[in-house]
Design an enzyme around this catalytic site. Structure first.
Site, PDB file in Angstrom:
ATOM      1  N   ARG A 258       0.980  -1.234  -0.174  1.00 51.06           N
ATOM      2  CA  ARG A 258      -0.149   0.174   0.053  1.00 51.06           C
ATOM      3  C   ARG A 258       0.841   1.205  -0.034  1.00 51.06           C
ATOM      4  NH1 ARG A 258       0.304   1.809   5.303  1.00 51.06           N
ATOM      5  NH2 ARG A 258       0.284   0.375   6.789  1.00 51.06           N
ATOM      6  N   HIS A 262      -2.077   3.654   6.537  1.00 50.43           N
ATOM      7  CA  HIS A 262      -2.967   2.573   6.679  1.00 50.43           C
ATOM      8  C   HIS A 262      -4.336   2.886   6.653  1.00 50.43           C
ATOM      9  CE1 HIS A 262      -4.672  -1.026   8.859  1.00 50.43           C
ATOM     10  NE2 HIS A 262      -5.381  -0.188   9.783  1.00 50.43           N
ATOM     11  N   TYR A 272       7.502   4.519   9.784  1.00 54.29           N
ATOM     12  CA  TYR A 272       7.750   3.232   9.507  1.00 54.29           C
ATOM     13  C   TYR A 272       8.290   2.371   8.251  1.00 54.29           C
ATOM     14  CZ  TYR A 272       2.931   2.907   8.615  1.00 54.29           C
ATOM     15  OH  TYR A 272       1.906   3.049   7.932  1.00 54.29           O
TER      16      TYR A 272
END
Length: 359
Positions: A258, A262, A272
Site C-alpha cells: 500500500r 493504513h 515506519y
C-alpha cells in the site's frame, strides 16, 4: 487449466508479468478477450482515481474512516474479476473496490464511510456483506457462508479478504481450520501489504509466508505476486474451480504494497517506512506493469486512460453529493435497525428517543 496452486511446502511466488510488463509464463496466460483485458485496466485506473479523490474527501471531513488502496489494485481487481453474481464477498474495511464491482453503489460506500445507517444495507441481489471493522472477524463468517453454499448444493463460493495483520488474529486460524474440516466453498485472500498499520510483516509472524499457514488447516495454499493482475486472476479462478468442485478451500496470499497510510485516521507511514523501500515497490506498480503489457499489444492508449480518469472523478462528485443529501442518522434509526423485531425494552426506549427527537 494446469494446476497452478503449489503443493504443500512449495510456496514460491507465482507471477505471469514481470515489472516490465513481460510475460514470464506464456503457457499459463488466462484466456481473456481483448475487451476483458482492457476492462481489467479500466477498473484499476478507475480504482486509483477514486482512491485519490476519497483521500481528499476524507481530509475535507466529507468522508469518515477511509483506508487507502493505491498499490493493491491488482490484488483487489484481479481476485474479484473471477467472481459470478451469486458468489459472496465478505470484505474488510479496505475492500471497497471489490464491493463496488460486485454491485454496491459508490454512494452507498460513501454512506458507510460516513457512518450512515443506510451504508450497511446492501442492495437486493448483491451478495456482499458490510465491511468488517473488527480485524479478521470476516474470516470465520466466510467459512460459514462457504459451508452454507456447499450444503445447499450451490456452485458458488464465498471469498473474504484481510491484510497480513489479520492473519495473526485468532479468528483467522479458526476460520481456515473450520473451512478445511468441513470442505467449505471458501476462498481466503490475505493481502500482504507488508505492514499491519506500522508493524512490519517479519515482526508479527515467524512463518516463511502467510501461504504456509494453510498447512496447519489442511487446505491448499498459494503465494502470488499481488502487483500482477493476471497472476491474481489465474490463481483465484483456479481456487474457485477447486471450491465448487468439492476440492476444498484455498488460502491465497497476494504479495502487494500500500503506497499510502493504513488509513486517513492518523498514521504516518514515513515513521515506519523508508524512501528506499518506497522506490523498490514503486517499480513494481501494478498499473504501470499492466499498461506496458497492453501497450505492446496495441490495447491501451493515453486517451482511454484519460476518459476513465475523468469518468471516475465525475462519479465521485455525483456519489458524494448523493451521500451528503441523505438526512442524518438519528438514534432512533440505529434502534430500529438493530433487530427485525424489537424486544419490549427497546420498544420502550425507541418511543422515548422519538419523543426527544420530535422535540
Amino acid at each position: 487449466m494446469n494446476n497452478l496452486l503449489h503443493e504443500i511446502n512449495e510456496f514460491e511466488t507465482f507471477q505471469l508479468l514481470n515489472e516490465n510488463g513481460e510475460v514470464v509464463h506464456n503457457d499459463l496466460l488466462p484466456e481473456l478477450s481483448d475487451k476483458e483485458l482492457q476492462l481489467l485496466m479500466e477498473r484499476m485506473i478507475y480504482t486509483r482515481t477514486i482512491d485519490q479523490r476519497c483521500i481528499s474527501l476524507s481530509r475535507q471531513g466529507r468522508l469518515g474512516f477511509y483506508a487507502p488502496v493505491a498499490g493493491q489494485e491488482a490484488s483487489m481487481i484481479g481476485t474479484q474479476f473471477v467472481l459470478e453474481k451469486e458468489d459472496w464477498i465478505l470484505p474488510g474495511y479496505r475492500d471497497l473496490p471489490q464491493m463496488l464491482f460486485q454491485g454496491v453503489p459508490l454512494s452507498q460506500l460513501f454512506q458507510w464511510s460516513r457512518g450512515h445507517h443506510k451504508g450497511g444495507r446492501m442492495p437486493e441481489g448483491v451478495n456482499v456483506t458490510p465491511p468488517q471493522i473488527i480485524i479478521g472477524a470476516q474470516i470465520v463468517q466466510a467459512a460459514g457462508v462457504g459451508l452454507g453454499l456447499k450444503k445447499r448444493g450451490k456452485k458458488n463460493v464465498a471469498i473474504t479478504y484481510t491484510g497480513d495483520g489479520g492473519s495473526s488474529q485468532g479468528d483467522f486460524y479458526e476460520g481456515i481450520n473450520f473451512a478445511g474440516v468441513f470442505n467449505a466453498q471458501t476462498i481466503f485472500v490475505v493481502q500482504n501489504n507488508q505492514f499491519a498499520i506500522s508493524t512490519p510483516f517479519e515482526k508479527q509472524t515467524a512463518a516463511k509466508s502467510i501461504a504456509h499457514k494453510s498447512v496447519a488447516a489442511g487446505i491448499k495454499g498459494v503465494r502470488v505476486d499481488g502487483m500482477d493482475i493476471l497472476a491474481t486472476y489465474v490463481v483465484t479462478k483456479e481456487a474457485r474451480e477447486r471450491a465448487i468442485n468439492s476440492n476444498g478451500p484455498t488460502l491465497i496470499e497476494t504479495v502487494t504494497y500500500r503506497y499510502g497510510p493504513h488509513s486517513t485516521s492518523g498514521d504516518d507511514p514515513t515513521l515506519y517506512r523508508n524512501e528506499q523501500l518506497e522506490k523498490e515497490w514503486a517499480q513494481k506498480d501494478p498499473i504501470t506493469r499492466f499498461r506496458l503489457f497492453l501497450e505492446k499489444q496495441d490495447l491501451w492508449t493515453e486517451e482511454q486512460e484519460f476518459q476513465i480518469i475523468e469518468q471516475a472523478k465525475k462519479d465521485v462528485k455525483n456519489a458524494i453529493k448523493q451521500a451528503e443529501s441523505e438526512s442524518k442518522t438519528k438514534v432512533s434509526n440505529l434502534i430500529e435497525n438493530m433487530y427485525e423485531e424489537l424486544p419490549f425494552n427497546l420498544r420502550e426506549q425507541l418511543n422515548q428517543v422519538k419523543e426527544k427527537e420530535n422535540g
